[in-house]
Write an enzyme that holds these catalytic residues in place. Structure first.
Site, PDB file in Angstrom:
ATOM      1  N   LYS A 208      63.246  64.102  73.683  1.00 44.26           N
ATOM      2  CA  LYS A 208      62.170  64.214  74.406  1.00 44.26           C
ATOM      3  C   LYS A 208      61.021  64.346  73.380  1.00 44.26           C
ATOM      4  CE  LYS A 208      62.083  67.546  77.800  1.00 44.26           C
ATOM      5  NZ  LYS A 208      61.845  68.728  78.426  1.00 44.26           N
ATOM      6  N   GLU A 214      68.846  65.798  64.344  1.00 45.48           N
ATOM      7  CA  GLU A 214      70.079  64.991  64.525  1.00 45.48           C
ATOM      8  C   GLU A 214      69.931  63.599  64.706  1.00 45.48           C
ATOM      9  OE1 GLU A 214      71.450  69.529  65.255  1.00 45.48           O
ATOM     10  OE2 GLU A 214      69.691  68.147  65.429  1.00 45.48           O
ATOM     11  N   GLY A 270      67.379  70.473  79.203  1.00 43.75           N
ATOM     12  CA  GLY A 270      68.292  69.594  78.575  1.00 43.75           C
ATOM     13  C   GLY A 270      69.719  69.492  79.287  1.00 43.75           C
ATOM     14  N   ARG A 271      70.461  70.587  79.456  1.00 43.52           N
ATOM     15  CA  ARG A 271      71.745  70.682  80.233  1.00 43.52           C
ATOM     16  C   ARG A 271      71.643  70.224  81.707  1.00 43.52           C
ATOM     17  NH1 ARG A 271      69.774  75.156  78.281  1.00 43.52           N
ATOM     18  NH2 ARG A 271      69.499  77.202  79.624  1.00 43.52           N
ATOM     19  N   GLU A 356      75.237  78.206  77.263  1.00 47.61           N
ATOM     20  CA  GLU A 356      74.000  77.861  77.053  1.00 47.61           C
ATOM     21  C   GLU A 356      72.900  78.534  77.918  1.00 47.61           C
ATOM     22  OE1 GLU A 356      71.929  74.556  74.269  1.00 47.61           O
ATOM     23  OE2 GLU A 356      71.426  74.137  76.223  1.00 47.61           O
ATOM     24  N   HIS A 387     101.195  71.406  78.658  1.00 48.37           N
ATOM     25  CA  HIS A 387     102.056  71.269  77.183  1.00 48.37           C
ATOM     26  C   HIS A 387     100.963  71.785  76.031  1.00 48.37           C
ATOM     27  CE1 HIS A 387     105.067  68.975  79.464  1.00 48.37           C
ATOM     28  NE2 HIS A 387     104.159  68.707  80.065  1.00 48.37           N
ATOM     29  N   LYS A 507      68.653  76.112  63.599  1.00 47.89           N
ATOM     30  CA  LYS A 507      68.129  74.715  63.354  1.00 47.89           C
ATOM     31  C   LYS A 507      66.794  75.115  62.268  1.00 47.89           C
ATOM     32  CE  LYS A 507      67.026  73.325  67.767  1.00 47.89           C
ATOM     33  NZ  LYS A 507      66.662  72.662  68.634  1.00 47.89           N
TER      34      LYS A 507
END
Length: 542
Positions: A208, A214, A270-271, A356, A387, A507
């Protein structure tokens, strides 16, 4: 909404009293007492069937949980969200992911402006771009068509697109290879571009602000990778990069034509953004028609959540059950178990959506909570998980509510595979609920010394979600179902499900540490003794 502290409310106290009466009841008893329980404790909407009968609840439990929702003002909060009110109080923002999938002609106002036309303007622009890439009309710098699309983002700019790509791979254009880079670890980028031709590769940079550390580190590495292969001509950048961003100045400085910048809005978290321009890679992969079917599925569940009575409302029912286990049974985790390989990334996507959103310890007015909020979500596709970790769910010491997700039909009918898959899903939910008693184990001829090891206590709760087949619309319904379940929980707990201040501190500290790692001279370190020692050891061994 009630301003009374949650644990002091009449509805909460009623549930506490009720829990002392029914908390010890076994699902064997509950099913024996009502032969119609499996039919009664179910709900169906939007092509999804929810069986919640294998939960440790009675009709009275569900009545009291609905009473809690009413007392906490859930209906009013739902209306406020859909109306565009600024319910994200800490950031003074509306919460309008529902506008991203609203049909043309719908009116949703934010600060006096109808936002829906802007949403469709971006969707139309995305569709035009996707069609050009898919048809071969979009050419790279050397005149060759694009065969590889790489999305670079992180968090909500990665998890949603990755999950959707995997979930809808059956519907994707297999002549296009899609990759996703999120981790700042150089291994992620190196493996994504391994064997690819830069002349046939297009990058979608999803940030954005166009400043995310990152994402922009990976973006600049991609830029160098393309330019190194294409002779260093910086005009090549505009042919091999597009942006999902709102920062035109930085996008332009990177070398991307702002005509190929796809925007979104501060009322999209964002999510909650996979159905915005963040889903551009999804649209390129599956095509605009399938992407619009995805949005239609979202919208259908939105309308169900907005209008259905709480007793028939799938997201409300699931949200209230999550509260029941977190706060009255002290369940710390919840497992999401899709019996569908295409949904292999769905649990990872839900981890961000749930944790979050509701990983909060203060109320909307800043008071410390005195009750549990968001659980830890995790899971793997069936039958792989059987399993791996099902042993702990069946016979461990932790109560872990489970959501089983299955489909009546498979996209790839091969022999007996799907029947065997679904038989396992139904059997696991049954085994968790009813277990196996010592008497049943002995009746099988088991030696006395082994009996305790082969007893299954049962009484392990689960929901089962059953749909027809995994397709774009169904995926949209499933995601919206969990989005609104998360919102329901947040309203009950009186927390802000739409900010994420908890990700900021690390951050900020990282930005301080980066130059200390890169410095040629030994830096003056002023961290704690542990961090100082780790930085020095890293520098010495680098």
């Amino acid at each position: 909404m009630s301003t009374t502290a949650l644990t002091k409310t009449p509805a909460w106290k009623a549930l506490q009293s009720h829990h002392t009466e029914v908390g010890g009841l076994h699902l064997r008893e509950l099913f024996a007492a009502d032969p119609e329980r499996g039919r009664k404790l179910s709900a169906e909407a939007c092509g999804l069937y929810l069986d919640y009968s294998k939960n440790r609840v009675t009709d009275e439990t569900m009545r009291l949980l609905r009473g809690l929702a009413e007392e906490r003002g859930l209906r009013g909060r739902i209306d406020a969200m859909f109306r565009g009110d600024k319910i994200n109080l800490t950031e003074s923002r509306a919460v309008l992911h529902v506008a991203l999938r609203a049909p043309r002609g719908t009116a949703i106002m934010v600060d006096g402006e109808d936002v829906v036309p802007g949403v469709h303007e971006v969707l139309d622009k995305m569709a035009s771009f996707a069609d050009r890439v898919r048809s071969g009309a979009w050419l790279g710098h050397t005149g060759r068509r694009i065969r590889n699309v790489i999305n670079i983002g992180i968090g909500g700019s990665d998890l949603g697109p990755v999950m959707a790509y995997e979930a809808l791979k059956f519907y994707s254009d297999r002549t296009l290879r899609c990759e996703f880079v999120s981790n700042v670890d150089s291994d992620d980028f190196a493996e994504a571009v391994q064997g690819l031709d830069p002349a046939e590769t297009l990058f979608i940079i999803s940030s954005k602000t166009f400043t995310t550390l990152e994402t922009m580190t990976n973006a600049h590495t991609a830029r160098e990778w393309v330019l190194r292969a294409l002779g260093g001509d910086e005009s090549a950048v505009a042919k091999h990069f597009v942006a999902v961003s709102t920062n035109a100045e930085k996008v332009r400085a990177f070398g991307i034509d702002t005509a190929n910048m796809f925007g979104f809005w501060d009322w999209v978290g964002g999510r909650y953004s996979m159905d915005s321009a963040i889903g551009l890679s999804t649209m390129v992969s599956v095509g605009p028609e399938n992407f619009r079917a995805l949005l239609a599925g979202f919208h259908e569940m939105d309308e169900h959540f907005r209008t259905a009575p709480f007793g028939e409302n799938l997201p409300v029912l699931m949200g209230l059950l999550a509260v029941w286990y977190a706060d009255f049974f002290d369940a710390q985790t919840a497992a999401v178990l899709p019996y569908e390989q295409y949904l292999k990334r769905f649990p990872a996507y839900l981890q961000q959506l749930t944790m979050e959103s509701n990983g909060k310890s203060v109320t909307l007015d800043g008071q410390t909570v005195d009750y549990s909020t968001g659980a830890v979500y995790w899971g793997e596709p069936g039958t792989n998980g059987q399993h791996s970790f099902y042993q702990l769910i069946h016979q461990g010491t932790h109560l872990i509510p489970c959501d089983f997700i299955g489909f009546a039909r498979t996209l790839n009918p091969i022999g007996r595979h799907h029947d065997i898959l679904m038989a396992n899903m139904f059997a696991q939910a049954e085994a968790l609920a009813f277990g196996k008693t010592a008497e049943e184990v002995r009746a099988e001829g088991t030696a006395d010394a082994l009996v305790p090891h082969r007893v299954f206590a049962g009484n392990r709760p689960s929901n089962t979600l059953l749909a027809g087949v995994i397709d774009p619309a169904t995926l949209g319904k499933l995601v919206a179902l969990y989005e609104h379940s998360v919102f329901t929980q947040g309203v009950i707990w009186n927390i802000n499900s739409f900010d994420q201040w908890g990700v900021e501190l690390g951050k900020v500290l990282a930005q301080r540490i980066v130059p200390e790692l890169e410095s040629k001279d030994a830096p003056d370190l002023e961290h704690d003794s542990s961090t100082n020692a780790l930085i020095r050891r890293y520098r010495a061994q680098r």
